[in-house]
Scaffold this motif. Sequence first.
Motif, PDB file in Angstrom:
ATOM      1  N   GLN A 103      -8.352   1.312   2.388  1.00 40.34           N
ATOM      2  CA  GLN A 103      -9.268   2.249   2.189  1.00 40.34           C
ATOM      3  C   GLN A 103      -8.891   3.408   1.565  1.00 40.34           C
ATOM      4  O   GLN A 103      -9.424   3.874   0.695  1.00 40.34           O
ATOM      5  CB  GLN A 103      -9.736   2.600   3.382  1.00 40.34           C
ATOM      6  N   PRO A 104      -8.040   3.898   2.029  1.00 38.98           N
ATOM      7  CA  PRO A 104      -7.722   5.147   1.524  1.00 38.98           C
ATOM      8  C   PRO A 104      -7.537   5.037   0.133  1.00 38.98           C
ATOM      9  O   PRO A 104      -8.144   5.597  -0.623  1.00 38.98           O
ATOM     10  CB  PRO A 104      -6.442   5.353   2.115  1.00 38.98           C
ATOM     11  N   ASN A 105      -6.763   4.318  -0.147  1.00 35.36           N
ATOM     12  CA  ASN A 105      -6.476   4.307  -1.467  1.00 35.36           C
ATOM     13  C   ASN A 105      -7.574   4.094  -2.221  1.00 35.36           C
ATOM     14  O   ASN A 105      -7.873   4.668  -3.131  1.00 35.36           O
ATOM     15  CB  ASN A 105      -5.727   3.161  -1.725  1.00 35.36           C
ATOM     16  N   SER A 106      -8.164   3.178  -1.905  1.00 40.69           N
ATOM     17  CA  SER A 106      -9.160   2.859  -2.748  1.00 40.69           C
ATOM     18  C   SER A 106      -9.879   3.998  -3.083  1.00 40.69           C
ATOM     19  O   SER A 106     -10.196   4.300  -4.125  1.00 40.69           O
ATOM     20  CB  SER A 106     -10.046   2.071  -2.069  1.00 40.69           C
ATOM     21  N   SER A 107     -10.230   4.606  -2.208  1.00 38.49           N
ATOM     22  CA  SER A 107     -11.012   5.636  -2.564  1.00 38.49           C
ATOM     23  C   SER A 107     -10.388   6.494  -3.482  1.00 38.49           C
ATOM     24  O   SER A 107     -10.863   6.885  -4.405  1.00 38.49           O
ATOM     25  CB  SER A 107     -11.220   6.393  -1.477  1.00 38.49           C
ATOM     26  N   ARG A 108      -9.351   6.934  -3.114  1.00 38.62           N
ATOM     27  CA  ARG A 108      -8.855   7.955  -3.894  1.00 38.62           C
ATOM     28  C   ARG A 108      -8.628   7.618  -5.270  1.00 38.62           C
ATOM     29  O   ARG A 108      -8.794   8.227  -6.090  1.00 38.62           O
ATOM     30  CB  ARG A 108      -7.623   8.314  -3.439  1.00 38.62           C
ATOM     31  N   GLU A 109      -8.201   6.849  -5.527  1.00 32.68           N
ATOM     32  CA  GLU A 109      -7.774   6.606  -6.746  1.00 32.68           C
ATOM     33  C   GLU A 109      -8.353   6.973  -7.915  1.00 32.68           C
ATOM     34  O   GLU A 109      -8.841   7.658  -8.207  1.00 32.68           O
ATOM     35  CB  GLU A 109      -7.897   5.355  -6.911  1.00 32.68           C
ATOM     36  N   ILE A 144       3.706   5.228 -10.405  1.00 30.77           N
ATOM     37  CA  ILE A 144       4.396   6.009  -9.384  1.00 30.77           C
ATOM     38  C   ILE A 144       3.812   7.414  -9.307  1.00 30.77           C
ATOM     39  O   ILE A 144       3.628   7.976  -8.232  1.00 30.77           O
ATOM     40  CB  ILE A 144       5.905   6.052  -9.708  1.00 30.77           C
ATOM     41  N   ASP A 145       3.492   7.937 -10.455  1.00 33.24           N
ATOM     42  CA  ASP A 145       2.935   9.284 -10.509  1.00 33.24           C
ATOM     43  C   ASP A 145       1.513   9.293  -9.971  1.00 33.24           C
ATOM     44  O   ASP A 145       1.160  10.067  -9.100  1.00 33.24           O
ATOM     45  CB  ASP A 145       2.946   9.760 -11.970  1.00 33.24           C
ATOM     46  N   LYS A 146       0.721   8.408 -10.469  1.00 30.13           N
ATOM     47  CA  LYS A 146      -0.677   8.403 -10.089  1.00 30.13           C
ATOM     48  C   LYS A 146      -0.970   7.856  -8.698  1.00 30.13           C
ATOM     49  O   LYS A 146      -1.818   8.367  -7.996  1.00 30.13           O
ATOM     50  CB  LYS A 146      -1.456   7.583 -11.104  1.00 30.13           C
ATOM     51  N   LEU A 147      -0.297   6.800  -8.347  1.00 31.95           N
ATOM     52  CA  LEU A 147      -0.596   6.187  -7.055  1.00 31.95           C
ATOM     53  C   LEU A 147       0.427   6.489  -5.971  1.00 31.95           C
ATOM     54  O   LEU A 147       0.306   6.017  -4.852  1.00 31.95           O
ATOM     55  CB  LEU A 147      -0.710   4.668  -7.218  1.00 31.95           C
ATOM     56  N   ALA A 148       1.408   7.247  -6.303  1.00 28.43           N
ATOM     57  CA  ALA A 148       2.435   7.580  -5.322  1.00 28.43           C
ATOM     58  C   ALA A 148       3.108   6.323  -4.768  1.00 28.43           C
ATOM     59  O   ALA A 148       3.407   6.235  -3.578  1.00 28.43           O
ATOM     60  CB  ALA A 148       1.846   8.421  -4.194  1.00 28.43           C
ATOM     61  N   LEU A 149       3.340   5.363  -5.628  1.00 28.04           N
ATOM     62  CA  LEU A 149       4.004   4.135  -5.169  1.00 28.04           C
ATOM     63  C   LEU A 149       5.486   4.432  -4.979  1.00 28.04           C
ATOM     64  O   LEU A 149       6.025   5.364  -5.574  1.00 28.04           O
ATOM     65  CB  LEU A 149       3.868   3.031  -6.219  1.00 28.04           C
ATOM     66  N   ARG A 150       6.147   3.618  -4.164  1.00 27.37           N
ATOM     67  CA  ARG A 150       7.586   3.785  -3.984  1.00 27.37           C
ATOM     68  C   ARG A 150       8.282   3.074  -5.139  1.00 27.37           C
ATOM     69  O   ARG A 150       7.688   2.213  -5.812  1.00 27.37           O
ATOM     70  CB  ARG A 150       8.030   3.161  -2.661  1.00 27.37           C
ATOM     71  N   ALA A 151       9.546   3.394  -5.319  1.00 28.21           N
ATOM     72  CA  ALA A 151      10.292   2.828  -6.440  1.00 28.21           C
ATOM     73  C   ALA A 151      10.334   1.306  -6.409  1.00 28.21           C
ATOM     74  O   ALA A 151      10.064   0.643  -7.410  1.00 28.21           O
ATOM     75  CB  ALA A 151      11.710   3.381  -6.454  1.00 28.21           C
ATOM     76  N   ILE A 170      -3.136   9.226   0.323  1.00 27.73           N
ATOM     77  CA  ILE A 170      -2.453   9.042  -0.953  1.00 27.73           C
ATOM     78  C   ILE A 170      -1.156   8.277  -0.741  1.00 27.73           C
ATOM     79  O   ILE A 170      -0.813   7.371  -1.483  1.00 27.73           O
ATOM     80  CB  ILE A 170      -2.132  10.411  -1.593  1.00 27.73           C
ATOM     81  N   CYS A 171      -0.444   8.660   0.291  1.00 31.96           N
ATOM     82  CA  CYS A 171       0.850   8.023   0.552  1.00 31.96           C
ATOM     83  C   CYS A 171       0.707   6.714   1.311  1.00 31.96           C
ATOM     84  O   CYS A 171       1.705   6.068   1.613  1.00 31.96           O
ATOM     85  CB  CYS A 171       1.752   8.972   1.328  1.00 31.96           C
ATOM     86  N   ASN A 172      -0.483   6.361   1.644  1.00 25.95           N
ATOM     87  CA  ASN A 172      -0.740   5.135   2.397  1.00 25.95           C
ATOM     88  C   ASN A 172      -0.035   5.113   3.749  1.00 25.95           C
ATOM     89  O   ASN A 172       0.550   4.109   4.146  1.00 25.95           O
ATOM     90  CB  ASN A 172      -0.331   3.916   1.572  1.00 25.95           C
ATOM     91  N   HIS A 173      -0.102   6.200   4.446  1.00 31.35           N
ATOM     92  CA  HIS A 173       0.507   6.265   5.771  1.00 31.35           C
ATOM     93  C   HIS A 173      -0.511   5.781   6.794  1.00 31.35           C
ATOM     94  O   HIS A 173      -1.517   6.444   7.024  1.00 31.35           O
ATOM     95  CB  HIS A 173       0.944   7.698   6.088  1.00 31.35           C
ATOM     96  N   GLN A 174      -0.218   4.638   7.354  1.00 29.40           N
ATOM     97  CA  GLN A 174      -1.174   4.052   8.279  1.00 29.40           C
ATOM     98  C   GLN A 174      -0.648   3.937   9.688  1.00 29.40           C
ATOM     99  O   GLN A 174       0.547   4.024   9.915  1.00 29.40           O
ATOM    100  CB  GLN A 174      -1.505   2.636   7.813  1.00 29.40           C
TER     101      GLN A 174
END
Length: 916
Positions: A86-92, A637-644, A777-781
């Motif tokens: 969810q979160p993400n989704s939304s945000r994106e 990584i910049d836009k979605l705050a993905l990890r390396a 944004i960071c997908n902390h669940q």
Amino acid sequence: MAVVDPVMFDNDDDEGPISFKRSSTSVKNRPTPTKQEGSSGNAGSVRSPKPVASNQQKNGLTGVSRPLQHKPQSSSPNPRPLGSGQPNSSREHSNSSNAVDKGKLKRPFVDDKSDSEDDHKPIGLRRKVDDRGLKKPAVGIGRDDDSDDDNKPLSLKINSTKTPSNGTNKAIVLKATPKIEQPGDDSEDDKPLASRLPARPALKSGANVSDDDSEDEKPLAARFSKVTGSASASISTSKDKVLSASLKPTSSSKVSNNDTSTSRNSIKRPIDNNNQTISALKKARPSDGSASAIVKREPKADDNDNVPLSQRLKIGESSNSKAPAKNIVKKSPSSFKKDSKKMKMKMKTKKTMKNSQFSKTMKVPPGSGGGKKWSTLEHNGVIFPPPYKPHGVKMLYNGQPVDLTPEQEEVATMFAVMKDTDYASKKTFIDNFFTDWRKILGKNHIIKKFELCDFTPIYEWHLIEKEKKKQMTSEEKKAVKEEKLKQEEKYMWAVVDGVKEKVGNFRVEPPGLFRGRGEHPKMGKLKRRIQPSDITINIGKGVPVPECPIPGESWKEVKHDNTVTWLAFWNDPISQKDFKYVFLAASSSLKGQSDKEKYEKSRLLKDHIHKIRDTYTKDFRCKDVGKKQIAVATYLIDKLALRAGNEKDDDEAETVGCCTLKVDNVTCVPPNKLQFDFLGKDSIRYFNTVEVELPVYKAIEEFRAGKKPGAELFDKLDTSRLNAHLKDLMPGLTAKVFRTYNASITLDDILHKETEDGTILEKIAVYQRANKEVAIICNHQRSVSKSHDSQMTRLNEKIDELKAQRDEFKVDLSKVKKGKSLGNDKDGNAKRKLAPEAYEKKISQIETKIEKMEMDKKIKEDLKTVALGTSKINYLDPRITVAWCKRHEVPIEKIFNKSLVAKFAWAMDVEPDFRF
DNA sequence: ATATCGACTTGCACAAAACATG
DNA sequence: CATGTTTTGTGCAAGTCGATAT
């Protein structure tokens, strides 16, 4: 009183039986992303259409049940939007237009205020945007909840709250503040990517730097006051906590600031050891006083041994070293407040500082020269768990009691105790456990088949023991605790460069069955007991080496390496190549220092982000595939705050990050959306659909072309290549810096845009909402608590009850107005009439209460799968929070708990106008 | 150039403590 | 004061990333 921080409480652990602590479930399930490719399908998709379900993943649940659910997409509607999803989704997506779907979304709120269009906004904002546009539903989100209320984003909820309700009470103490606005602030410039894409309008350039600053300086008076204020406050009795607590802008800061810059370097402790004095100097930065002081200091400084030296010192120190004046000043409580408000001033120093810091920041460890982390180090080593105590309860094999040696019984007990967890029914777990256990049972043991084992007697014994423990009287519990504390006390502290600091984890991990997250191939394996001969100690030269707590044994090795911060380590029995370290606690100066450096580095990214974005945008069309992959990966990584996304071994759970994304983790949804579905760190599912620039979309399609589902999306890329490239763009830049940057800039931005005058509670709600944005944004669940549903039900019942009451009063009111009789109450007595105003008052009171409960309910539902703590601890520059608290007169302890205040002592003296 | 080592940060679950409620 | 909740703290797994080794 209470204020002191060091209190350490306890430690709890029970050692008893060792290891088996986590009884309950734990495994989360992972959703299996699997390759679904087509799934998405729907175009509209963004919201994840049906598949929505996904979420589950972890959340799913809750621990318990959910075991299997994986299916990400599937349909299940699951309840929660899960996190990721969810979160993400939304945000994106921010940027782009997003608009697409708006329709559905519910999201009312927000955005508006912000910027409108702008894209500039930090991710956070973006998200909003998206939401708006998109929906929040997306993924999980919506769905589940959707049902009603839930859907709305928290923020909404919150907002709403504030809005309407308002009022509420509590204005109390602080309120008066006039907010200072930030000066210029403005700087918006650097917003997260999102912005950039679309429009760049916003960017103002230069700004960044702070614009803020421009402003003003604070009146002297103010400064003083502050300082004092803080200090005094801290001391003040707890009762006033609130007041005192509130930070006032510290005046000192100015001064301090200067220091700061300097300080950083210098700050560190003096090399020599000991002496408090000395040390004091170093550590204590003048500024510290403020915040840190609050927390830590106690009146008696010295006396307490428990108080870490540093703290103690600080106190003193501050006074001494720094200008006495400042510190000294105490202000009366009342005074500070005002001052503070006024203060807003900005210092120029600030800027300066920044710069200086930056430079410094770079790699060299702040304090010292080349890699030297400390000059003197003293500590008492580690404490081992108590030896196993056999209970003698016999398990059954094929229905018959079996005799086991203590060693065999110990392992059997480890397994028996996990009966009510998800692990207990996982094949991998059972197989690994049984294999290791049989090694201990020996070849000829009667126990041959797991299926014939019945651990129930041991499990029941365990339940009884647990119950016994629970039944102990509070005195007994207290006694046990004290005993433990007494035993552990000496291990809790270390003296680094003359300063007493708390040790983070001085307890050696007890033996147990390995609990990996997700589908870890090694789950269930026996994690053997660690002996002194497994442990390497690191300590200063010339100080006594801690004696081995187990008679007759000795350490594996004793080193004196001052280029590292660990006090001890041992090899992880589950994977020999890994180490388990004993470090200082988060509140230590060493950790604080590196934390600060981390944030300074990510702030530095502000000055380079535009160029970086321009560069990768250009490279989206580069013919060189390697370059193109770097560009697209950097963008993600910049836009979605993905990890390396480092490579992983086969003996670990299969999770991915940006560089290790598989072809089937990304689905192209025409015309230009990407749906991500993969398991990230800790096997937490990331499910999100994002609108991207067309070149990115095309590039992803190209990268996927001709590859099989399990193939690497970025076949020409890995983290070292990516980071090497990033390093060329900005010194010290690595992939993880983007997460820190985006998280902090988003918080800074939202707080500046959305904080309004109001009660403290309302301001806290704003903060919480911003914090939630970042967490999404960071997908902390987090998994939904087992009692979530029942709690919601109970809340609903209460609300219904209140509504019934309100309605009854309404009826009574109208009857009274019409002069009718009210009839009888439940006991059959005639109800007494009251004045109409009295009814009205009651009705409005009840309505206020209902509103508040509705809001609580929404927030609760909204946050059921979102974990706010991780970002607060690791991603949000504490100076943003501290400065905001000062500007809005919110006591810092309303946002940071005791351990965070201690951890962020280095940030407490920041100027109120600090901008990330 | 790649693999492995080594040090340190990040992250979630659970347990204990602190609060709120009835 | 018993009990349900919420918050804080602990445990330890799982990442990141630079340095070394191959």
